[in-house]
Design a protein around this motif. Structure first.
Motif, mmCIF file in Angstrom:
data_model
loop_
_atom_site.group_PDB
_atom_site.id
_atom_site.type_symbol
_atom_site.label_atom_id
_atom_site.label_comp_id
_atom_site.label_asym_id
_atom_site.label_seq_id
_atom_site.Cartn_x
_atom_site.Cartn_y
_atom_site.Cartn_z
ATOM 1 N N UNK A 1 -5.756 5.274 -0.632
ATOM 2 C CA UNK A 1 -6.942 6.131 -0.497
ATOM 3 C C UNK A 1 -7.099 6.764 0.881
ATOM 4 N N UNK A 2 -6.476 6.185 1.920
ATOM 5 C CA UNK A 2 -6.689 6.642 3.297
ATOM 6 C C UNK A 2 -5.454 7.381 3.818
ATOM 7 N N UNK A 3 -5.696 8.506 4.495
ATOM 8 C CA UNK A 3 -4.644 9.289 5.142
ATOM 9 C C UNK A 3 -5.183 9.761 6.485
ATOM 10 N N UNK A 4 -4.395 9.557 7.551
ATOM 11 C CA UNK A 4 -4.786 10.012 8.894
ATOM 12 C C UNK A 4 -6.154 9.492 9.310
ATOM 13 N N UNK A 5 -6.473 8.264 8.905
ATOM 14 C CA UNK A 5 -7.726 7.647 9.307
ATOM 15 C C UNK A 5 -8.936 8.107 8.524
ATOM 16 N N UNK A 6 -8.738 8.868 7.462
ATOM 17 C CA UNK A 6 -9.840 9.445 6.694
ATOM 18 C C UNK A 6 -9.688 9.058 5.225
ATOM 19 N N UNK B 1 -10.453 10.642 -0.660
ATOM 20 C CA UNK B 1 -11.139 10.741 -1.946
ATOM 21 C C UNK B 1 -10.177 10.595 -3.129
ATOM 22 N N UNK B 2 -8.894 10.433 -2.850
ATOM 23 C CA UNK B 2 -7.902 10.155 -3.887
ATOM 24 C C UNK B 2 -7.765 8.641 -4.060
ATOM 25 N N UNK B 3 -7.325 8.247 -5.256
ATOM 26 C CA UNK B 3 -6.914 6.859 -5.464
ATOM 27 C C UNK B 3 -5.465 6.676 -4.999
ATOM 28 N N UNK B 4 -4.631 7.688 -5.250
ATOM 29 C CA UNK B 4 -3.241 7.693 -4.779
ATOM 30 C C UNK B 4 -2.977 9.004 -4.064
ATOM 31 N N UNK B 5 -3.140 9.010 -2.738
ATOM 32 C CA UNK B 5 -2.816 10.193 -1.935
ATOM 33 C C UNK B 5 -1.325 10.262 -1.630
ATOM 34 N N UNK C 1 0.823 -1.203 0.000
ATOM 35 C CA UNK C 1 0.000 0.000 0.000
ATOM 36 C C UNK C 1 0.854 1.249 0.000
ATOM 37 N N UNK C 2 0.334 2.333 -0.587
ATOM 38 C CA UNK C 2 1.108 3.557 -0.725
ATOM 39 C C UNK C 2 1.171 4.413 0.514
ATOM 40 N N UNK C 3 0.148 4.332 1.371
ATOM 41 C CA UNK C 3 0.152 5.012 2.669
ATOM 42 C C UNK C 3 -0.332 4.031 3.721
ATOM 43 N N UNK C 4 0.094 4.249 4.976
ATOM 44 C CA UNK C 4 -0.568 3.546 6.065
ATOM 45 C C UNK C 4 -1.865 4.296 6.351
ATOM 46 N N UNK C 5 -2.993 3.591 6.495
ATOM 47 C CA UNK C 5 -4.278 4.291 6.546
ATOM 48 C C UNK C 5 -4.501 5.192 7.754
ATOM 49 N N UNK C 6 -3.831 4.927 8.897
ATOM 50 C CA UNK C 6 -4.209 5.719 10.074
ATOM 51 C C UNK C 6 -3.044 6.106 10.981
ATOM 52 N N UNK C 7 -1.809 5.951 10.531
ATOM 53 C CA UNK C 7 -0.695 6.309 11.410
ATOM 54 C C UNK C 7 -0.626 7.824 11.597
ATOM 55 N N UNK C 8 0.084 8.276 12.645
ATOM 56 C CA UNK C 8 0.285 9.695 12.917
ATOM 57 C C UNK C 8 1.757 10.017 12.667
ATOM 58 N N UNK C 9 2.023 10.886 11.707
ATOM 59 C CA UNK C 9 3.405 11.125 11.298
ATOM 60 C C UNK C 9 4.302 11.652 12.427
ATOM 61 N N UNK C 10 3.801 12.461 13.416
ATOM 62 C CA UNK C 10 4.729 12.927 14.467
ATOM 63 C C UNK C 10 5.333 11.789 15.296
#
Length: 374
Positions: free
Chosen positions: A172-177, A180-184, A100-109
């Motif tokens: 599609x998921x960033x920061x648990x949300x 709406x992108x296919x590749x964020x 996957x291109x992003x982890x769906x709910x991790x917090x970058x800090x």
């Protein structure tokens, strides 16, 4: 090494391949990212026969890279061997490994920069962007016989960046949300000052002059400072395609490598006109379209002065390169891409479907990790 600091371009076997995958390290308890890279690699008992396993910028990711291979089947063998090695050592360290291109709910800090002079230098230069760069891509190297060929192919492949984005979209998921992108994922990459497309260049000396200009302006020190969508890699003798999300399955990564090799052969064989000046005006828009809408994107044609459905042009492209894929012995690896195009069900859709099924992203990551490792 030249006066500009660029490596002399190393000639490589034509259309040879190499693949790099950036992978997520997740906790088997809650499937959030975990700081396990240094421990995992420190315990690794691996002879290197399938390629390399190494650290990436934060402790929650690793990168695997295949050996240079002449065939797509060779890439498939290396990636399968690397996966089996990671499965064994991941279980031993209680670490899940995920695509996957992003982890769906991790917090970058919460991310920790990996030890090392280069990684620390990136953190000092880019600040919080370095931690937000905990995103995961597939890079595909295609061998070139000369430096001039590499510059031409860099620009020719740049026209097809939207196709690679749409076929690999898995973030599609960033920061648990739902973004709406296919590749964020590529939004994080675009924040870096030298991201984007290679400028119009005539040949290798023209590229060297451009790079020396960037050096003189204090913008770039080495080739790794160029976060271009497609860039020449002189020390390998390759062109590197950098826009793909890491797929959820090894087999999809192999199919993307087959697409890259077949497309490169077709481009070098047919030598279509590139219209680089015009393409430069629409490249960013077309990239956005592919990231946002995937296969449903509308791509701007700066020559025909119109927009075309990406799904339609990609179907025609896959048909056009089929003969080259057959000659390369990798036609069967293009079938999953053709099926995806017909069904409209890529990795981003799979992740959204699992979220609708489970109602939480923890189980989505659990299933994604199981999918990569099986």
């Amino acid at each position: 090494m030249s006066a500009s600091g660029l490596e002399n371009f190393k000639e490589s076997a034509p259309l040879s391949l190499g693949v790099e995958l950036e992978l997520q390290l997740v906790s088997r308890r809650d499937f959030d990212l975990t700081r396990g890279a240094t421990d995992l690699l420190g315990s690794l008992d691996y002879d290197g026969r399938f390629g390399e396993i190494k650290l990436e910028i934060t402790e929650s990711m690793i990168e695997i890279s295949t050996q240079a291979q002449l065939t797509v089947d060779g890439i498939a063998g290396d990636l399968a061997g690397l996966r089996d090695t990671l499965r064994q050592h991941g279980e031993r360290n209680n670490i899940g490994i995920c695509g996957g291109g992003t982890h769906p709910f991790h917090h970058w800090p919460e991310r920790r920069i990996c030890p090392g002079e280069r990684f620390n230098g990136l953190y000092q230069r880019y600040g919080y962007l370095a931690k937000q760069f905990t995103v995961f891509g597939q890079h595909i190297h295609v061998g070139c016989t000369s430096a001039d060929e590499a510059i031409w192919l860099t620009q020719a492949l740049g026209v097809h960046v939207p196709a690679f984005i749409a076929l690999s979209a898995a973030s599609p998921f960033v920061d648990g949300v739902d973004s709406l992108y296919q590749s964020a994922r590529l939004n994080a990459v675009s924040a870096f000052p030298l991201s984007g497309q290679c400028p119009p260049l005539d040949d290798w000396p023209d590229f060297c002059r451009h790079f020396e200009f960037l050096q003189a302006c204090g913008i770039a020190q080495g080739i790794k400072d160029l976060y271009w969508d497609v860039r020449p890699k002189p020390e390998f003798g390759t062109v590197e395609i950098r826009v793909c999300d890491t797929p959820l399955a090894i087999e999809q990564a192999v199919s993307l490598a087959a697409f890259a090799q077949s497309l490169a052969r077709w481009l070098l064989r047919t030598r279509p006109p590139l219209h680089t000046e015009r393409q430069a005006h629409v490249a960013r828009y077309n990239k956005f379209q592919a990231c946002r809408y995937g296969l449903e994107a509308e791509i701007s044609d700066p020559v025909g002065l119109c927009r075309q459905p990406l799904r339609q042009s990609l179907a025609s492209l896959l048909e056009a390169i089929s003969g080259d894929a057959r000659e390369l012995g990798c036609l069967h690896w293009l079938n999953p891409l053709k099926n995806m195009l017909a069904e409209g069900a890529g990795d981003a859709a799979w992740l959204r479907g699992r979220f609708r099924q489970h109602g939480n992203l923890n189980d989505v990551v659990r299933e994604a990790s199981e999918r990569l490792m099986r």
